[in-house]
Scaffold this active site. Structure first.
Site, PDB file in Angstrom:
ATOM      1  N   CYS A   2      43.613  27.946  34.596  1.00 40.28           N
ATOM      2  CA  CYS A   2      45.063  28.001  34.421  1.00 40.28           C
ATOM      3  C   CYS A   2      45.511  29.350  33.883  1.00 40.28           C
ATOM      4  CB  CYS A   2      45.510  26.902  33.475  1.00 40.28           C
ATOM      5  SG  CYS A   2      45.089  25.228  34.027  1.00 40.28           S
ATOM      6  N   ASP A 374      33.929  37.173  48.794  1.00 41.74           N
ATOM      7  CA  ASP A 374      33.514  37.163  47.397  1.00 41.74           C
ATOM      8  C   ASP A 374      32.596  36.008  47.056  1.00 41.74           C
ATOM      9  OD1 ASP A 374      35.433  35.005  47.167  1.00 41.74           O
ATOM     10  OD2 ASP A 374      36.960  36.542  46.948  1.00 41.74           O
TER      11      ASP A 374
END
Length: 482
Positions: A2, A374
Protein backbone atom coordinates in the site's frame (compact mmCIF):
# COMPACT_ATOMS: atom_id res chain seq x y z
CA UNK A 1 2.50 -2.74 -0.87
CA UNK A 2 0.00 0.00 0.00
CA UNK A 3 0.90 3.67 -0.39
CA UNK A 4 0.80 5.91 2.69
CA UNK A 5 1.27 9.66 2.89
CA UNK A 6 1.00 12.36 5.53
CA UNK A 7 1.46 16.14 5.62
CA UNK A 8 1.33 18.73 8.41
CA UNK A 9 1.39 22.52 8.10
CA UNK A 10 4.52 24.22 9.47
CA UNK A 11 4.14 26.82 12.21
CA UNK A 12 3.71 30.25 10.71
CA UNK A 13 2.70 29.02 7.25
CA UNK A 14 0.09 31.37 5.84
CA UNK A 15 -2.62 29.11 4.42
CA UNK A 16 -3.98 25.58 4.69
CA UNK A 17 -6.03 25.76 1.49
CA UNK A 18 -3.51 23.78 -0.54
CA UNK A 19 -2.56 21.24 2.14
CA UNK A 20 -5.27 18.76 1.14
CA UNK A 21 -4.21 19.13 -2.49
CA UNK A 22 -0.66 18.25 -1.44
CA UNK A 23 -1.97 15.13 0.27
CA UNK A 24 -4.01 14.12 -2.77
CA UNK A 25 -1.07 14.77 -5.08
CA UNK A 26 1.03 12.57 -2.82
CA UNK A 27 -1.51 9.76 -3.01
CA UNK A 28 -1.67 10.15 -6.79
CA UNK A 29 2.10 9.77 -6.99
CA UNK A 30 1.76 6.57 -4.95
CA UNK A 31 -1.07 5.17 -7.08
CA UNK A 32 1.23 2.40 -8.37
CA UNK A 33 1.29 0.96 -4.86
CA UNK A 34 -2.46 0.36 -4.70
CA UNK A 35 -5.51 0.92 -6.87
CA UNK A 36 -8.33 -0.76 -4.97
CA UNK A 37 -9.34 2.12 -2.71
CA UNK A 38 -8.09 5.37 -1.22
CA UNK A 39 -8.82 7.52 1.80
CA UNK A 40 -7.90 10.76 3.54
CA UNK A 41 -8.28 11.94 7.14
CA UNK A 42 -7.69 15.54 8.23
CA UNK A 43 -7.54 17.42 11.55
CA UNK A 44 -7.71 21.16 12.16
CA UNK A 45 -4.91 20.84 14.71
CA UNK A 46 -7.11 22.05 17.59
CA UNK A 47 -10.11 19.78 18.15
CA UNK A 48 -8.85 16.42 19.39
CA UNK A 49 -12.27 14.78 19.03
CA UNK A 50 -13.04 15.65 15.41
CA UNK A 51 -11.54 14.79 12.04
CA UNK A 52 -12.75 15.03 8.46
CA UNK A 53 -12.85 11.69 6.64
CA UNK A 54 -13.22 10.83 2.96
CA UNK A 55 -12.82 7.29 1.63
CA UNK A 56 -13.88 5.36 -1.44
CA UNK A 57 -13.19 2.47 -3.78
CA UNK A 58 -11.20 3.18 -6.92
CA UNK A 59 -8.38 5.45 -7.99
CA UNK A 60 -7.46 8.71 -6.30
CA UNK A 61 -8.85 10.70 -9.23
CA UNK A 62 -12.19 8.86 -8.95
CA UNK A 63 -12.66 9.34 -5.20
CA UNK A 64 -11.53 12.95 -4.73
CA UNK A 65 -12.96 15.98 -6.55
CA UNK A 66 -13.17 19.73 -6.07
CA UNK A 67 -16.47 19.44 -4.24
CA UNK A 68 -15.63 16.85 -1.62
CA UNK A 69 -12.05 18.01 -1.04
CA UNK A 70 -13.43 21.33 0.22
CA UNK A 71 -14.24 19.65 3.53
CA UNK A 72 -10.50 19.64 4.29
CA UNK A 73 -10.03 23.39 3.79
CA UNK A 74 -9.30 23.92 7.50
CA UNK A 75 -7.20 20.79 7.97
CA UNK A 76 -3.64 21.38 9.15
CA UNK A 77 -2.77 17.69 9.61
CA UNK A 78 -3.67 15.01 7.02
CA UNK A 79 -2.82 11.38 6.33
CA UNK A 80 -3.88 9.25 3.37
CA UNK A 81 -3.74 5.69 2.12
CA UNK A 82 -3.94 3.81 -1.18
CA UNK A 83 -5.03 0.22 -0.64
CA UNK A 84 -3.49 -2.78 -2.32
CA UNK A 85 -5.32 -5.82 -1.04
CA UNK A 86 -3.69 -9.18 -0.41
CA UNK A 87 -7.17 -10.70 -0.30
CA UNK A 88 -8.89 -12.09 -3.37
CA UNK A 89 -11.98 -9.92 -3.15
CA UNK A 90 -12.82 -6.27 -2.94
CA UNK A 91 -12.77 -5.06 0.64
CA UNK A 92 -15.82 -3.59 2.35
CA UNK A 93 -15.80 0.17 2.75
CA UNK A 94 -15.03 -0.14 6.48
CA UNK A 95 -11.72 -1.77 5.52
CA UNK A 96 -10.65 1.28 3.54
CA UNK A 97 -7.90 3.16 5.35
CA UNK A 98 -6.91 5.30 7.16
CA UNK A 99 -8.51 3.60 10.17
CA UNK A 100 -9.93 6.01 12.74
CA UNK A 101 -10.40 5.12 16.41
CA UNK A 102 -11.59 7.15 19.39
CA UNK A 103 -9.15 6.94 22.30
CA UNK A 104 -8.74 8.34 25.78
CA UNK A 105 -6.80 11.31 24.37
CA UNK A 106 -8.90 11.91 21.29
CA UNK A 107 -9.07 10.57 17.76
CA UNK A 108 -6.15 8.59 16.34
CA UNK A 109 -5.95 7.60 12.66
CA UNK A 110 -3.59 5.07 11.15
CA UNK A 111 -2.41 4.31 7.60
CA UNK A 112 -0.57 1.00 7.31
CA UNK A 113 1.64 -0.54 4.64
CA UNK A 114 2.49 -4.20 5.25
CA UNK A 115 0.95 -7.27 6.82
CA UNK A 116 1.48 -8.66 10.31
CA UNK A 117 2.81 -12.20 10.25
CA UNK A 118 1.40 -12.74 13.75
CA UNK A 119 -1.96 -11.06 13.10
CA UNK A 120 -4.03 -14.16 13.91
CA UNK A 121 -2.40 -14.56 17.33
CA UNK A 122 -2.70 -10.86 18.15
CA UNK A 123 -6.29 -10.77 16.98
CA UNK A 124 -7.21 -13.64 19.30
CA UNK A 125 -5.45 -11.92 22.20
CA UNK A 126 -7.38 -8.70 21.53
CA UNK A 127 -10.73 -10.49 21.38
CA UNK A 128 -10.02 -12.38 24.61
CA UNK A 129 -9.29 -9.06 26.31
CA UNK A 130 -12.68 -7.68 25.27
CA UNK A 131 -11.54 -5.56 22.33
CA UNK A 132 -14.21 -5.53 19.63
CA UNK A 133 -13.01 -5.64 16.02
CA UNK A 134 -15.21 -4.68 13.08
CA UNK A 135 -12.97 -6.11 10.34
CA UNK A 136 -10.40 -8.86 9.81
CA UNK A 137 -7.81 -6.32 8.60
CA UNK A 138 -4.67 -6.22 10.71
CA UNK A 139 -4.41 -2.44 10.31
CA UNK A 140 -7.47 -2.10 12.55
CA UNK A 141 -5.83 -4.44 15.02
CA UNK A 142 -2.79 -2.15 15.23
CA UNK A 143 -5.08 0.85 15.76
CA UNK A 144 -6.85 -0.90 18.63
CA UNK A 145 -3.53 -1.90 20.21
CA UNK A 146 -2.45 1.74 20.11
CA UNK A 147 -5.77 2.75 21.72
CA UNK A 148 -5.25 0.19 24.48
CA UNK A 149 -1.73 1.48 25.19
CA UNK A 150 -3.10 5.03 25.36
CA UNK A 151 -5.82 3.95 27.82
CA UNK A 152 -3.25 2.43 30.17
CA UNK A 153 -1.17 5.61 30.25
CA UNK A 154 -3.49 8.59 29.78
CA UNK A 155 -4.07 9.46 33.45
CA UNK A 156 -0.54 10.74 33.89
CA UNK A 157 -0.61 12.92 30.77
CA UNK A 158 -0.78 16.74 30.87
CA UNK A 159 -3.33 18.54 28.69
CA UNK A 160 -0.60 20.02 26.53
CA UNK A 161 0.70 16.50 25.78
CA UNK A 162 -2.54 14.98 24.52
CA UNK A 163 -1.28 14.65 20.97
CA UNK A 164 2.01 13.06 22.03
CA UNK A 165 1.56 9.28 21.87
CA UNK A 166 5.17 8.35 21.13
CA UNK A 167 5.48 6.20 24.27
CA UNK A 168 2.31 4.31 23.43
CA UNK A 169 3.51 3.74 19.88
CA UNK A 170 6.76 2.31 21.22
CA UNK A 171 4.78 -0.05 23.46
CA UNK A 172 2.71 -1.17 20.48
CA UNK A 173 5.79 -1.70 18.33
CA UNK A 174 7.35 -3.91 20.98
CA UNK A 175 4.22 -6.10 20.98
CA UNK A 176 3.93 -6.80 17.24
CA UNK A 177 6.16 -8.48 14.68
CA UNK A 178 6.62 -7.46 11.05
CA UNK A 179 5.62 -6.14 8.58
CA UNK A 180 4.60 -2.52 8.89
CA UNK A 181 5.35 1.01 7.94
CA UNK A 182 2.84 3.29 9.64
CA UNK A 183 1.74 6.89 9.46
CA UNK A 184 -0.27 7.77 12.57
CA UNK A 185 -2.28 10.96 13.06
CA UNK A 186 -3.28 12.62 16.30
CA UNK A 187 -5.07 15.96 16.28
CA UNK A 188 -1.86 18.00 16.20
CA UNK A 189 0.94 15.79 14.85
CA UNK A 190 1.96 12.83 12.69
CA UNK A 191 4.19 9.86 13.43
CA UNK A 192 6.12 7.91 10.81
CA UNK A 193 7.12 4.42 11.95
CA UNK A 194 9.03 1.48 10.44
CA UNK A 195 9.17 -1.98 11.93
CA UNK A 196 12.55 -3.10 13.32
CA UNK A 197 13.15 -5.22 10.21
CA UNK A 198 12.75 -2.19 7.92
CA UNK A 199 10.60 -4.33 5.64
CA UNK A 200 8.63 -1.52 3.99
CA UNK A 201 10.06 1.84 2.85
CA UNK A 202 9.22 5.15 4.50
CA UNK A 203 10.75 8.62 4.29
CA UNK A 204 10.18 12.18 5.49
CA UNK A 205 10.73 15.54 3.85
CA UNK A 206 10.27 19.29 4.20
CA UNK A 207 8.37 21.52 1.75
CA UNK A 208 9.73 25.04 1.20
CA UNK A 209 8.28 28.17 -0.38
CA UNK A 210 10.14 30.30 -2.93
CA UNK A 211 11.98 32.17 -0.15
CA UNK A 212 13.29 29.01 1.44
CA UNK A 213 10.89 29.01 4.41
CA UNK A 214 9.42 25.65 5.46
CA UNK A 215 5.66 25.47 4.80
CA UNK A 216 4.91 21.83 5.62
CA UNK A 217 6.43 18.49 6.56
CA UNK A 218 5.64 15.20 4.82
CA UNK A 219 5.94 11.46 5.39
CA UNK A 220 5.62 9.06 2.48
CA UNK A 221 6.11 5.47 1.39
CA UNK A 222 8.38 6.73 -1.38
CA UNK A 223 10.27 9.93 -2.05
CA UNK A 224 8.61 10.26 -5.48
CA UNK A 225 5.45 11.46 -3.71
CA UNK A 226 7.13 14.44 -2.06
CA UNK A 227 6.22 17.76 -3.74
CA UNK A 228 8.67 19.17 -6.28
CA UNK A 229 9.58 21.99 -3.87
CA UNK A 230 10.35 19.51 -1.07
CA UNK A 231 13.65 18.22 0.22
CA UNK A 232 14.01 14.56 1.16
CA UNK A 233 15.32 14.89 4.72
CA UNK A 234 15.93 11.22 5.46
CA UNK A 235 14.55 7.71 5.29
CA UNK A 236 13.02 6.44 8.52
CA UNK A 237 15.37 3.89 10.05
CA UNK A 238 14.22 0.37 10.91
CA UNK A 239 12.63 0.48 14.36
CA UNK A 240 12.42 4.27 14.41
CA UNK A 241 9.51 6.54 15.37
CA UNK A 242 9.70 9.99 13.78
CA UNK A 243 7.43 12.81 14.89
CA UNK A 244 6.21 15.48 12.46
CA UNK A 245 4.74 18.48 14.27
CA UNK A 246 4.16 22.07 13.24
CA UNK A 247 7.62 22.80 14.68
CA UNK A 248 9.44 20.34 12.44
CA UNK A 249 10.68 16.75 12.16
CA UNK A 250 12.43 14.87 14.95
CA UNK A 251 13.22 11.28 15.87
CA UNK A 252 11.53 10.41 19.17
CA UNK A 253 12.35 6.71 19.53
CA UNK A 254 14.82 4.23 18.09
CA UNK A 255 14.15 0.61 18.92
CA UNK A 256 16.93 -1.89 18.38
CA UNK A 257 16.79 -2.95 14.71
CA UNK A 258 16.51 -6.63 13.96
CA UNK A 259 19.58 -8.44 12.71
CA UNK A 260 19.69 -9.15 9.89
CA UNK A 261 17.47 -6.41 8.53
CA UNK A 262 14.86 -7.39 5.95
CA UNK A 263 13.98 -4.59 3.55
CA UNK A 264 11.81 -6.12 0.81
CA UNK A 265 14.08 -6.61 -2.19
CA UNK A 266 11.04 -6.68 -4.48
CA UNK A 267 10.73 -2.92 -3.99
CA UNK A 268 13.74 -2.64 -6.30
CA UNK A 269 12.52 -5.33 -8.68
CA UNK A 270 8.98 -4.09 -9.28
CA UNK A 271 7.06 -2.06 -6.72
CA UNK A 272 8.84 1.24 -6.23
CA UNK A 273 8.75 4.01 -8.80
CA UNK A 274 11.91 4.56 -10.84
CA UNK A 275 12.50 8.06 -9.50
CA UNK A 276 12.21 7.10 -5.83
CA UNK A 277 15.22 6.99 -3.54
CA UNK A 278 15.44 3.92 -1.31
CA UNK A 279 18.38 3.17 0.96
CA UNK A 280 20.15 6.24 -0.41
CA UNK A 281 20.03 5.24 -4.08
CA UNK A 282 17.66 5.87 -6.95
CA UNK A 283 15.62 2.82 -7.89
CA UNK A 284 16.30 3.30 -11.60
CA UNK A 285 20.06 2.89 -11.12
CA UNK A 286 19.52 -0.43 -9.35
CA UNK A 287 17.30 -1.71 -12.16
CA UNK A 288 19.87 -0.73 -14.75
CA UNK A 289 22.53 -2.54 -12.74
CA UNK A 290 20.28 -5.63 -12.62
CA UNK A 291 20.18 -5.55 -16.42
CA UNK A 292 23.94 -5.18 -16.71
CA UNK A 293 24.53 -8.00 -14.23
CA UNK A 294 22.11 -10.24 -16.11
CA UNK A 295 23.98 -9.59 -19.37
CA UNK A 296 27.23 -10.53 -17.60
CA UNK A 297 25.63 -13.83 -16.58
CA UNK A 298 24.21 -14.51 -20.07
CA UNK A 299 25.65 -14.95 -23.58
CA UNK A 300 23.26 -15.10 -26.54
CA UNK A 301 23.08 -13.73 -30.08
CA UNK A 302 20.15 -11.47 -30.92
CA UNK A 303 19.15 -8.47 -33.02
CA UNK A 304 17.64 -6.27 -30.36
CA UNK A 305 16.79 -5.93 -26.69
CA UNK A 306 13.23 -4.97 -25.78
CA UNK A 307 11.25 -4.86 -22.57
CA UNK A 308 7.80 -5.36 -21.14
CA UNK A 309 6.72 -1.79 -20.25
CA UNK A 310 7.15 -0.05 -17.92
CA UNK A 311 9.10 -1.08 -14.83
CA UNK A 312 11.57 -3.29 -16.75
CA UNK A 313 12.77 -0.55 -19.13
CA UNK A 314 15.76 0.34 -16.96
CA UNK A 315 16.86 -3.31 -16.75
CA UNK A 316 16.55 -3.65 -20.54
CA UNK A 317 18.66 -0.54 -21.09
CA UNK A 318 21.27 -1.91 -18.69
CA UNK A 319 21.26 -5.27 -20.48
CA UNK A 320 21.66 -3.59 -23.87
CA UNK A 321 24.48 -1.39 -22.62
CA UNK A 322 26.43 -4.32 -21.21
CA UNK A 323 25.78 -6.74 -24.10
CA UNK A 324 26.24 -4.27 -26.96
CA UNK A 325 22.92 -5.34 -28.49
CA UNK A 326 20.78 -2.30 -29.37
CA UNK A 327 17.72 -1.48 -27.32
CA UNK A 328 14.45 -1.02 -29.26
CA UNK A 329 10.98 -0.72 -27.74
CA UNK A 330 8.68 -3.32 -29.31
CA UNK A 331 5.58 -3.09 -27.14
CA UNK A 332 3.18 -0.22 -26.56
CA UNK A 333 1.55 -0.02 -23.16
CA UNK A 334 -1.89 1.47 -22.70
CA UNK A 335 -1.32 3.90 -19.84
CA UNK A 336 -4.99 3.84 -18.90
CA UNK A 337 -4.86 0.21 -17.80
CA UNK A 338 -3.51 -0.40 -14.29
CA UNK A 339 -0.77 -2.76 -13.17
CA UNK A 340 -2.04 -6.31 -13.70
CA UNK A 341 -0.02 -7.72 -10.79
CA UNK A 342 -1.96 -5.72 -8.21
CA UNK A 343 -5.40 -6.66 -9.53
CA UNK A 344 -7.14 -8.60 -6.74
CA UNK A 345 -8.04 -11.75 -8.73
CA UNK A 346 -6.90 -13.79 -11.72
CA UNK A 347 -9.86 -12.94 -13.97
CA UNK A 348 -9.21 -9.23 -13.61
CA UNK A 349 -5.47 -9.75 -14.21
CA UNK A 350 -6.13 -11.64 -17.47
CA UNK A 351 -8.52 -8.95 -18.70
CA UNK A 352 -6.02 -6.24 -17.81
CA UNK A 353 -3.21 -7.93 -19.76
CA UNK A 354 -5.29 -8.25 -22.92
CA UNK A 355 -6.11 -4.56 -22.85
CA UNK A 356 -2.68 -3.34 -21.81
CA UNK A 357 -0.21 -4.19 -24.60
CA UNK A 358 0.13 -3.66 -28.34
CA UNK A 359 3.02 -4.79 -30.61
CA UNK A 360 5.07 -2.44 -32.82
CA UNK A 361 5.03 -4.91 -35.71
CA UNK A 362 7.60 -3.25 -37.99
CA UNK A 363 10.14 -3.40 -35.17
CA UNK A 364 9.81 -7.14 -34.58
CA UNK A 365 9.32 -8.74 -38.00
CA UNK A 366 12.08 -11.28 -38.63
CA UNK A 367 14.03 -10.21 -35.53
CA UNK A 368 15.65 -12.24 -32.78
CA UNK A 369 14.43 -10.46 -29.67
CA UNK A 370 15.76 -10.50 -26.13
CA UNK A 371 12.68 -9.58 -24.13
CA UNK A 372 13.46 -8.29 -20.64
CA UNK A 373 10.96 -8.25 -17.80
CA UNK A 374 11.38 -7.57 -14.10
CA UNK A 375 9.75 -10.75 -12.82
CA UNK A 376 7.41 -13.62 -13.55
CA UNK A 377 4.95 -14.57 -10.82
CA UNK A 378 2.02 -16.44 -12.33
CA UNK A 379 3.13 -16.30 -15.96
CA UNK A 380 -0.15 -14.91 -17.33
CA UNK A 381 1.34 -11.74 -18.76
CA UNK A 382 4.40 -13.31 -20.36
CA UNK A 383 2.54 -16.11 -22.09
CA UNK A 384 0.27 -13.63 -23.85
CA UNK A 385 3.08 -11.23 -24.77
CA UNK A 386 5.33 -13.91 -26.28
CA UNK A 387 2.42 -15.12 -28.39
CA UNK A 388 1.68 -11.56 -29.54
CA UNK A 389 5.31 -11.01 -30.59
CA UNK A 390 5.51 -14.24 -32.56
CA UNK A 391 2.17 -13.58 -34.24
CA UNK A 392 3.61 -10.19 -35.26
CA UNK A 393 6.52 -11.94 -37.01
CA UNK A 394 9.33 -12.18 -34.44
CA UNK A 395 11.81 -14.88 -35.48
CA UNK A 396 12.83 -15.68 -31.89
CA UNK A 397 11.87 -14.45 -28.45
CA UNK A 398 14.44 -15.00 -25.70
CA UNK A 399 13.06 -14.14 -22.31
CA UNK A 400 15.42 -12.59 -19.74
CA UNK A 401 14.10 -11.88 -16.25
CA UNK A 402 15.90 -9.23 -14.19
CA UNK A 403 15.22 -11.04 -10.90
CA UNK A 404 15.46 -14.64 -9.69
CA UNK A 405 12.54 -17.08 -9.95
CA UNK A 406 9.72 -16.36 -7.50
CA UNK A 407 9.21 -19.73 -5.82
CA UNK A 408 7.76 -18.96 -2.39
CA UNK A 409 4.72 -17.01 -1.14
CA UNK A 410 4.98 -13.71 0.72
CA UNK A 411 3.28 -13.30 4.10
CA UNK A 412 4.36 -9.70 4.66
CA UNK A 413 1.96 -7.68 2.54
CA UNK A 414 2.60 -8.59 -1.11
CA UNK A 415 0.16 -10.61 -3.17
CA UNK A 416 2.63 -13.35 -4.05
CA UNK A 417 0.23 -16.24 -3.55
CA UNK A 418 0.45 -19.87 -2.54
CA UNK A 419 3.13 -22.02 -4.13
CA UNK A 420 0.45 -23.70 -6.22
CA UNK A 421 -0.04 -20.45 -8.14
CA UNK A 422 3.65 -19.63 -8.59
CA UNK A 423 4.98 -20.65 -11.98
CA UNK A 424 8.59 -21.16 -10.89
CA UNK A 425 7.59 -23.16 -7.80
CA UNK A 426 5.99 -25.84 -9.94
CA UNK A 427 7.93 -25.86 -13.20
CA UNK A 428 11.55 -26.21 -14.23
CA UNK A 429 13.14 -23.50 -16.38
CA UNK A 430 12.55 -25.66 -19.45
CA UNK A 431 8.92 -26.19 -18.48
CA UNK A 432 8.53 -22.43 -17.99
CA UNK A 433 9.99 -21.88 -21.45
CA UNK A 434 7.44 -24.26 -22.92
CA UNK A 435 4.60 -22.70 -20.94
CA UNK A 436 5.28 -19.14 -22.08
CA UNK A 437 6.29 -20.19 -25.62
CA UNK A 438 9.72 -18.51 -25.61
CA UNK A 439 12.82 -19.80 -27.40
CA UNK A 440 14.84 -19.56 -24.19
CA UNK A 441 14.37 -18.34 -20.61
CA UNK A 442 17.02 -17.16 -18.17
CA UNK A 443 16.72 -15.45 -14.78
CA UNK A 444 19.08 -13.18 -12.89
CA UNK A 445 20.72 -15.10 -10.05
CA UNK A 446 20.01 -14.31 -6.38
CA UNK A 447 23.64 -13.31 -5.95
CA UNK A 448 23.38 -11.08 -9.03
CA UNK A 449 20.32 -9.28 -7.66
CA UNK A 450 21.92 -8.75 -4.27
CA UNK A 451 25.10 -7.50 -5.90
CA UNK A 452 23.14 -4.99 -8.02
CA UNK A 453 21.20 -3.69 -5.01
CA UNK A 454 24.21 -3.47 -2.75
CA UNK A 455 26.42 -1.63 -5.24
CA UNK A 456 24.81 1.79 -4.75
CA UNK A 457 24.07 1.32 -1.05
CA UNK A 458 27.74 1.03 -0.22
CA UNK A 459 28.29 4.53 -1.61
CA UNK A 460 25.23 6.31 -0.26
CA UNK A 461 23.53 5.05 2.88
CA UNK A 462 24.54 5.99 6.41
CA UNK A 463 22.95 3.02 8.20
CA UNK A 464 23.12 -0.75 8.01
CA UNK A 465 20.93 -2.52 5.47
CA UNK A 466 19.72 -6.02 4.78
CA UNK A 467 17.11 -7.49 2.46
CA UNK A 468 14.27 -9.98 2.57
CA UNK A 469 14.56 -12.52 -0.26
CA UNK A 470 11.96 -14.94 1.12
CA UNK A 471 9.89 -15.11 -2.09
CA UNK A 472 13.06 -16.10 -3.95
CA UNK A 473 14.84 -18.34 -1.45
CA UNK A 474 12.24 -19.45 1.11
CA UNK A 475 14.42 -17.93 3.84
CA UNK A 476 11.88 -15.91 5.87
CA UNK A 477 13.24 -13.19 8.19
CA UNK A 478 11.01 -14.17 11.10
CA UNK A 479 9.05 -17.14 12.36
CA UNK A 480 5.70 -17.38 10.62
CA UNK A 481 2.53 -17.95 12.66
CA UNK A 482 -0.67 -19.29 11.12
Amino acid sequence: MCGIFGVIQAAGAASTSTLAISAINGLTALQHRGTESTGLVGSDGVDRNHVEILKGHGLVRDVFNDGNVAKFQNSKVLIGHNRYSTAGKKAAINCVQPFVVYTAVGIVAIAHNGELVDAKKKREEALHHGVGLSTDVDSELIAQMIAKAIALNHKCRRDDELGDISKELAVTMSAINMSYSLIVLTFDRIYAIRDPFGNRPLCVGTVYDSTGVATSYCASSESCALPSNAKLDFEVRPGEIVELSRDGIRSVCQMKPQSPLAMCIFEYVYFARNDSVIEGQQVQTVREECGRTMAEEDVIEADLVANVPDSSMSAAIGYASQSGIPYEPCLHRNSYVGRSFIQPNDEMRQSSINQKFGVLQKKVEGKRIILVDDSIVRGNTMRIIVRMLKEAGAAQVHLRIASPPVRFPCFMGINIPTRGELLAANKSIEEIREFVGADSVKYLSVDGLQKAVQKGIERNTTFDVGHCTACLTGDYPTQLEF
